[in-house]
Structure formats: C-alpha cells, structure tokens
Design a protein around this motif. Structure first.
Motif, PDB file in Angstrom:
ATOM      1  N   TYR A   1     -13.479  -3.541  -9.380  1.00 27.89           N
ATOM      2  CA  TYR A   1     -13.937  -2.336  -8.701  1.00 27.89           C
ATOM      3  C   TYR A   1     -15.383  -2.530  -8.261  1.00 27.89           C
ATOM      4  O   TYR A   1     -16.093  -3.416  -8.747  1.00 27.89           O
ATOM      5  CB  TYR A   1     -13.803  -1.096  -9.585  1.00 27.89           C
ATOM      6  N   GLY A   2     -15.814  -1.706  -7.328  1.00 23.69           N
ATOM      7  CA  GLY A   2     -17.185  -1.754  -6.833  1.00 23.69           C
ATOM      8  C   GLY A   2     -17.372  -0.713  -5.759  1.00 23.69           C
ATOM      9  O   GLY A   2     -16.408  -0.159  -5.224  1.00 23.69           O
ATOM     10  N   ASP A   3     -18.623  -0.441  -5.444  1.00 27.60           N
ATOM     11  CA  ASP A   3     -18.923   0.557  -4.419  1.00 27.60           C
ATOM     12  C   ASP A   3     -18.393   0.101  -3.064  1.00 27.60           C
ATOM     13  O   ASP A   3     -18.501  -1.077  -2.693  1.00 27.60           O
ATOM     14  CB  ASP A   3     -20.425   0.789  -4.318  1.00 27.60           C
ATOM     15  N   ALA A   4     -17.831   1.034  -2.320  1.00 31.48           N
ATOM     16  CA  ALA A   4     -17.304   0.748  -0.994  1.00 31.48           C
ATOM     17  C   ALA A   4     -17.452   1.987  -0.129  1.00 31.48           C
ATOM     18  O   ALA A   4     -17.580   3.109  -0.623  1.00 31.48           O
ATOM     19  CB  ALA A   4     -15.836   0.323  -1.071  1.00 31.48           C
ATOM     20  N   VAL A   5     -17.435   1.765   1.173  1.00 28.94           N
ATOM     21  CA  VAL A   5     -17.404   2.860   2.138  1.00 28.94           C
ATOM     22  C   VAL A   5     -16.197   2.629   3.028  1.00 28.94           C
ATOM     23  O   VAL A   5     -15.886   1.497   3.402  1.00 28.94           O
ATOM     24  CB  VAL A   5     -18.718   2.939   2.963  1.00 28.94           C
ATOM     25  N   GLY A   6     -15.453   3.692   3.294  1.00 29.03           N
ATOM     26  CA  GLY A   6     -14.232   3.543   4.077  1.00 29.03           C
ATOM     27  C   GLY A   6     -13.897   4.806   4.841  1.00 29.03           C
ATOM     28  O   GLY A   6     -14.592   5.822   4.747  1.00 29.03           O
TER      29      GLY A   6
ATOM     30  N   VAL B   1       0.860  -1.189   0.000  1.00 34.78           N
ATOM     31  CA  VAL B   1       0.000   0.000   0.000  1.00 34.78           C
ATOM     32  C   VAL B   1       0.893   1.234   0.000  1.00 34.78           C
ATOM     33  O   VAL B   1       1.630   1.476   0.959  1.00 34.78           O
ATOM     34  CB  VAL B   1      -0.923   0.016   1.231  1.00 34.78           C
ATOM     35  N   PRO B   2       0.868   2.052  -1.059  1.00 38.72           N
ATOM     36  CA  PRO B   2       1.746   3.229  -1.113  1.00 38.72           C
ATOM     37  C   PRO B   2       1.214   4.360  -0.245  1.00 38.72           C
ATOM     38  O   PRO B   2       0.015   4.447   0.041  1.00 38.72           O
ATOM     39  CB  PRO B   2       1.710   3.612  -2.587  1.00 38.72           C
ATOM     40  N   ASP B   3       2.121   5.238   0.161  1.00 39.17           N
ATOM     41  CA  ASP B   3       1.693   6.472   0.822  1.00 39.17           C
ATOM     42  C   ASP B   3       1.021   7.370  -0.206  1.00 39.17           C
ATOM     43  O   ASP B   3       1.372   7.351  -1.393  1.00 39.17           O
ATOM     44  CB  ASP B   3       2.896   7.196   1.422  1.00 39.17           C
ATOM     45  N   PRO B   4       0.047   8.166   0.201  1.00 44.02           N
ATOM     46  CA  PRO B   4      -0.607   9.056  -0.758  1.00 44.02           C
ATOM     47  C   PRO B   4       0.340  10.151  -1.238  1.00 44.02           C
ATOM     48  O   PRO B   4       1.044  10.778  -0.448  1.00 44.02           O
ATOM     49  CB  PRO B   4      -1.776   9.634   0.029  1.00 44.02           C
ATOM     50  N   ALA B   5       0.373  10.365  -2.563  1.00 51.35           N
ATOM     51  CA  ALA B   5       1.129  11.464  -3.162  1.00 51.35           C
ATOM     52  C   ALA B   5       0.328  12.756  -2.993  1.00 51.35           C
ATOM     53  O   ALA B   5      -0.851  12.726  -2.612  1.00 51.35           O
ATOM     54  CB  ALA B   5       1.376  11.164  -4.631  1.00 51.35           C
ATOM     55  N   PRO B   6       0.924  13.902  -3.252  1.00 49.76           N
ATOM     56  CA  PRO B   6       0.174  15.161  -3.160  1.00 49.76           C
ATOM     57  C   PRO B   6      -1.115  15.102  -3.974  1.00 49.76           C
ATOM     58  O   PRO B   6      -1.122  14.671  -5.130  1.00 49.76           O
ATOM     59  CB  PRO B   6       1.147  16.190  -3.718  1.00 49.76           C
ATOM     60  N   GLY B   7      -2.216  15.491  -3.353  1.00 48.98           N
ATOM     61  CA  GLY B   7      -3.523  15.450  -4.002  1.00 48.98           C
ATOM     62  C   GLY B   7      -4.251  14.136  -3.824  1.00 48.98           C
ATOM     63  O   GLY B   7      -5.398  14.001  -4.267  1.00 48.98           O
ATOM     64  N   GLN B   8      -3.602  13.166  -3.180  1.00 49.41           N
ATOM     65  CA  GLN B   8      -4.213  11.867  -2.984  1.00 49.41           C
ATOM     66  C   GLN B   8      -4.593  11.640  -1.518  1.00 49.41           C
ATOM     67  O   GLN B   8      -4.141  12.354  -0.626  1.00 49.41           O
ATOM     68  CB  GLN B   8      -3.256  10.742  -3.423  1.00 49.41           C
ATOM     69  N   VAL B   9      -5.427  10.602  -1.313  1.00 47.13           N
ATOM     70  CA  VAL B   9      -5.749  10.154   0.036  1.00 47.13           C
ATOM     71  C   VAL B   9      -5.663   8.639   0.084  1.00 47.13           C
ATOM     72  O   VAL B   9      -5.798   7.953  -0.937  1.00 47.13           O
ATOM     73  CB  VAL B   9      -7.153  10.618   0.486  1.00 47.13           C
ATOM     74  N   LEU B  10      -5.432   8.133   1.282  1.00 44.37           N
ATOM     75  CA  LEU B  10      -5.411   6.699   1.543  1.00 44.37           C
ATOM     76  C   LEU B  10      -6.631   6.363   2.391  1.00 44.37           C
ATOM     77  O   LEU B  10      -6.843   6.973   3.440  1.00 44.37           O
ATOM     78  CB  LEU B  10      -4.125   6.309   2.285  1.00 44.37           C
ATOM     79  N   VAL B  11      -7.428   5.396   1.914  1.00 44.92           N
ATOM     80  CA  VAL B  11      -8.678   5.031   2.573  1.00 44.92           C
ATOM     81  C   VAL B  11      -8.637   3.560   2.969  1.00 44.92           C
ATOM     82  O   VAL B  11      -8.262   2.696   2.162  1.00 44.92           O
ATOM     83  CB  VAL B  11      -9.881   5.286   1.639  1.00 44.92           C
ATOM     84  N   ARG B  12      -8.976   3.309   4.216  1.00 41.01           N
ATOM     85  CA  ARG B  12      -9.175   1.938   4.676  1.00 41.01           C
ATOM     86  C   ARG B  12     -10.631   1.577   4.436  1.00 41.01           C
ATOM     87  O   ARG B  12     -11.534   2.174   5.033  1.00 41.01           O
ATOM     88  CB  ARG B  12      -8.855   1.817   6.164  1.00 41.01           C
ATOM     89  N   ASN B  13     -10.881   0.635   3.541  1.00 43.64           N
ATOM     90  CA  ASN B  13     -12.247   0.253   3.229  1.00 43.64           C
ATOM     91  C   ASN B  13     -12.861  -0.532   4.381  1.00 43.64           C
ATOM     92  O   ASN B  13     -12.242  -1.452   4.921  1.00 43.64           O
ATOM     93  CB  ASN B  13     -12.288  -0.576   1.942  1.00 43.64           C
ATOM     94  N   LEU B  14     -14.078  -0.153   4.736  1.00 40.25           N
ATOM     95  CA  LEU B  14     -14.798  -0.815   5.813  1.00 40.25           C
ATOM     96  C   LEU B  14     -15.774  -1.854   5.287  1.00 40.25           C
ATOM     97  O   LEU B  14     -15.873  -2.955   5.832  1.00 40.25           O
ATOM     98  CB  LEU B  14     -15.554   0.223   6.649  1.00 40.25           C
ATOM     99  N   PHE B  15     -16.503  -1.500   4.218  1.00 41.47           N
ATOM    100  CA  PHE B  15     -17.484  -2.405   3.634  1.00 41.47           C
ATOM    101  C   PHE B  15     -17.433  -2.311   2.116  1.00 41.47           C
ATOM    102  O   PHE B  15     -17.328  -1.222   1.547  1.00 41.47           O
ATOM    103  CB  PHE B  15     -18.899  -2.067   4.106  1.00 41.47           C
ATOM    104  N   LEU B  16     -17.548  -3.460   1.476  1.00 42.68           N
ATOM    105  CA  LEU B  16     -17.652  -3.578   0.019  1.00 42.68           C
ATOM    106  C   LEU B  16     -19.067  -4.002  -0.332  1.00 42.68           C
ATOM    107  O   LEU B  16     -19.621  -4.920   0.279  1.00 42.68           O
ATOM    108  CB  LEU B  16     -16.656  -4.618  -0.497  1.00 42.68           C
TER     109      LEU B  16
END
Length: 352
Positions: A88-93, A45-60
C-alpha cells in the motif's frame, strides 16, 4: 516536469477495466531488498459493491519509509507489508465507477491504496481533492506538509535560525530548506549525495550553502558551512550526519527527526548518535514526529503553499517514473539517491 490533466481522458464509463496490475511483497528482505522481493500480478478488477467506488490510480507516491514497511515496519506508526499481499502507499486517482452517493465518476481522490492500477474499496477510504488546486494531480502527493510540521512543530523554527537539512535534494528536504527560508531562517545549509545535487540546492532551491556528504568527514564540512553553529537540524538521514549535527548545534538547538535514510540504505540498524553528553550540556531538544499527529495543520499549510507557488517563491521538484512495472526498481533507486525531489510513478492503467 511532466504535466497531466484528467480532462484529457476519455469518459469514465467507456474505460471500466476488467484487469489491472498490482505489486505484492514476495518475501520479507534481510538487509537491502532486491527486485526479487516484489511480485507483479495481473488481477481481475471487481465492480464496486454498494457503498464502494472504483478508482483508476494516476500516480503512486514512492517513499523511502516503504523499505522499513517491507521489513515489518515495527518502528513505524503503520502496519508493515505482509508477504504475499498487495503493498500500500499514497496515490491519487480518478473515480471511474461509484456505488456511493458521496463520490461521483470523474472525482479526483487521494488514498492509501497505491501499488495497484485500480483500487476498489468503501467510499470512506478515499478523500476527494480539488483538481484545480495544483498544476498536476501528482502534486497532491507531495511531502510539503511533512516538511512544514517538522520545522514548525517538531523543531520550533524561529526567525533568524541557522538551519541544516540532510538529504536536502529529496522530496522532504528540498521543501524543508525552502520553507525554512520563507519562514525567516537566517541561513539554510543542505547536504546531498552528488556535486550535481549540491549545485541544484544552491543554484535552484536557494540554499545558502550545501555540501556533498561523500567529500570527507561530514563534521568538517558542516563546521565549514556553519561557522557560527546551527540552531535547527532537520534530520532525514541519521548516522554520521546526526552525529555531526550534535557537535555543531548551538545551545538550545532543536532537532526534528523525520527519516532514517542511512538505515534504509544499509538495511542495518543505525549506529546511533554517539556520546549524548552534548545534548545535556547544550540543552538540546530532539523530537521525532509523524504527519498523522499534525493533520490539523494541513489547511493552513495548503493555503500558504499554494500562495508560494503562485508567487514563484518556492520550487517544486518532481521525478516521474513511467508504469507500475517499474515501481519496485524505482523505489530501490530512490533510496539509493538516484532521483531529485518528489518521486512518483505514473500508472498506465490495466488491460481492457
């Protein structure tokens, strides 16, 4: 039902991941897929670059339409899955690291980068939602808006209508039947795939009548449940149930085509609706729709839906499957009719 709150998690800064699981399409299936068509991979899992975010998905979110995407998705308004690539698919995180000022650590977001435990992308790929809007984060993945626009836009539901919903114990059908009742339908009929689901429709979800589509010809069962005909058919299945609905529709009846479970279960193109003379004779309207054409109704629906939940006038069914590794089989089981209501996968997070 299982509840979940982000407040129970440790601080985001203490759990930045190094690796996580993701599911890739191993190969395009010919016919109904098997678990061998999925590949579960551990990735860095890469660190987020400028303009990006890292999300831990809770539910798929699991959706029967994903089977069509596995086969290429040529008939859907979205790209098919590519062999060797992450699905890919809808997720909430939850945002666990942000390099963009529009999102902060701890924000709850919905997005399309499911089928992985961690998602890294530009901030524009994520939409922040109110974690207090629903009792649990997974409810942001519900198909209520699909049911709502199918009834109100595609079918033009009117007070006093008799409504038939196929696959009525599923994520969309169960809500479609309840919303039809709340919007003034005179009679709501559902079909399902087991006696237990039939009892759930009439005993818990408030359908006026329901039948098991395995118990003899659907046309006979539908005529018995709707002796005065039907005005609206919310079609999640196609095949025999669509053909039966065409026979039982009243003059100026309306059909909203939402899904094609019959095709998804068999892996073969549907036989079609048969003789369409009744469409002309009864002046029927058959309209397909997608949610993407009606996102302007999301706020209107959300306000009503939350009100119905507060009042206790609508039941939200949910089945929770544990862990991303179980998601491929859960998708196959979903299409096979194993679950009731909305099916989601609760993700456990990757190795640290």
């Amino acid at each position: 039902m299982t509840s979940f709150t982000t407040s129970a998690l440790p601080p985001a800064s203490s759990r930045l991941p190094r690796t996580g699981l993701e599911v890739r399409l191993a190969a395009r299936p010919e016919g109904f897929p098997t678990p061998d068509h999925f590949r579960i991979v551990t990735t860095t899992v890469p660190d987020p670059a400028p303009g990006q975010v890292l999300v831990r998905n809770l539910f798929l979110s699991l959706d029967p339409g994903m089977l069509l995407l596995m086969s290429g998705g040529s008939q859907l308004p979205m790209p098919g899955y590519e062999a060797g690539e992450v699905m890919y698919g809808d997720a909430v995180g939850e945002v666990v690291a942000s390099a963009d000022p529009s999102l902060s650590e701890g924000d709850l977001v919905v997005h399309r980068l499911g089928w992985r435990e961690y998602a890294v992308a530009g901030a524009e790929a994520f939409r922040r939602v109110d974690e207090r809007a629903y009792p649990r984060p997974s409810m942001h993945l519900g198909f209520g808006l699909v049911a709502y626009v199918g009834l109100m836009e595609a079918a033009g539901l009117r007070p006093g209508d008799t409504v038939f919903v196929s696959s009525a114990a599923g994520a969309t059908g169960g809500l479609a039947g309840q919303i039809a009742r709340l919007k003034g339908a005179a009679r709501v009929i559902g079909s399902a795939g087991s006696p237990e689901k039939v009892a759930h429709l009439t005993g818990t979800l408030g359908f006026d009548a329901a039948f098991d589509h395995h118990d003899g010809p659907v046309l006979d069962r539908l005529r018995a449940a709707a002796p005065d005909g039907i005005d609206v058919y919310f079609d999640n299945v196609g095949g025999e149930q669509l053909r039966a609905a065409l026979e039982v529709m009243n003059v100026h009846g309306r059909i909203a085509v939402c899904g094609a479970l019959n095709r998804q279960r068999t892996g073969r193109p549907d036989d079609g609706p048969g003789d369409l003379l009744s469409v002309a004779g009864k002046r029927l309207t058959i309209r397909g729709f997608t949610l993407f054409d009606h996102l302007d109704r999301a706020a209107e629906f959300g306000e009503q839906f939350r009100g119905w939940l507060r009042e206790g006038s609508i039941v939200y069914d949910e089945t929770v499957v544990e862990g991303l590794a179980g998601a491929p089989q859960a998708l196959l089981d979903l299409v096979g009719g194993r679950y009731t209501g909305k099916t989601v996968v609760r993700l456990t997070g990757g190795a640290e």
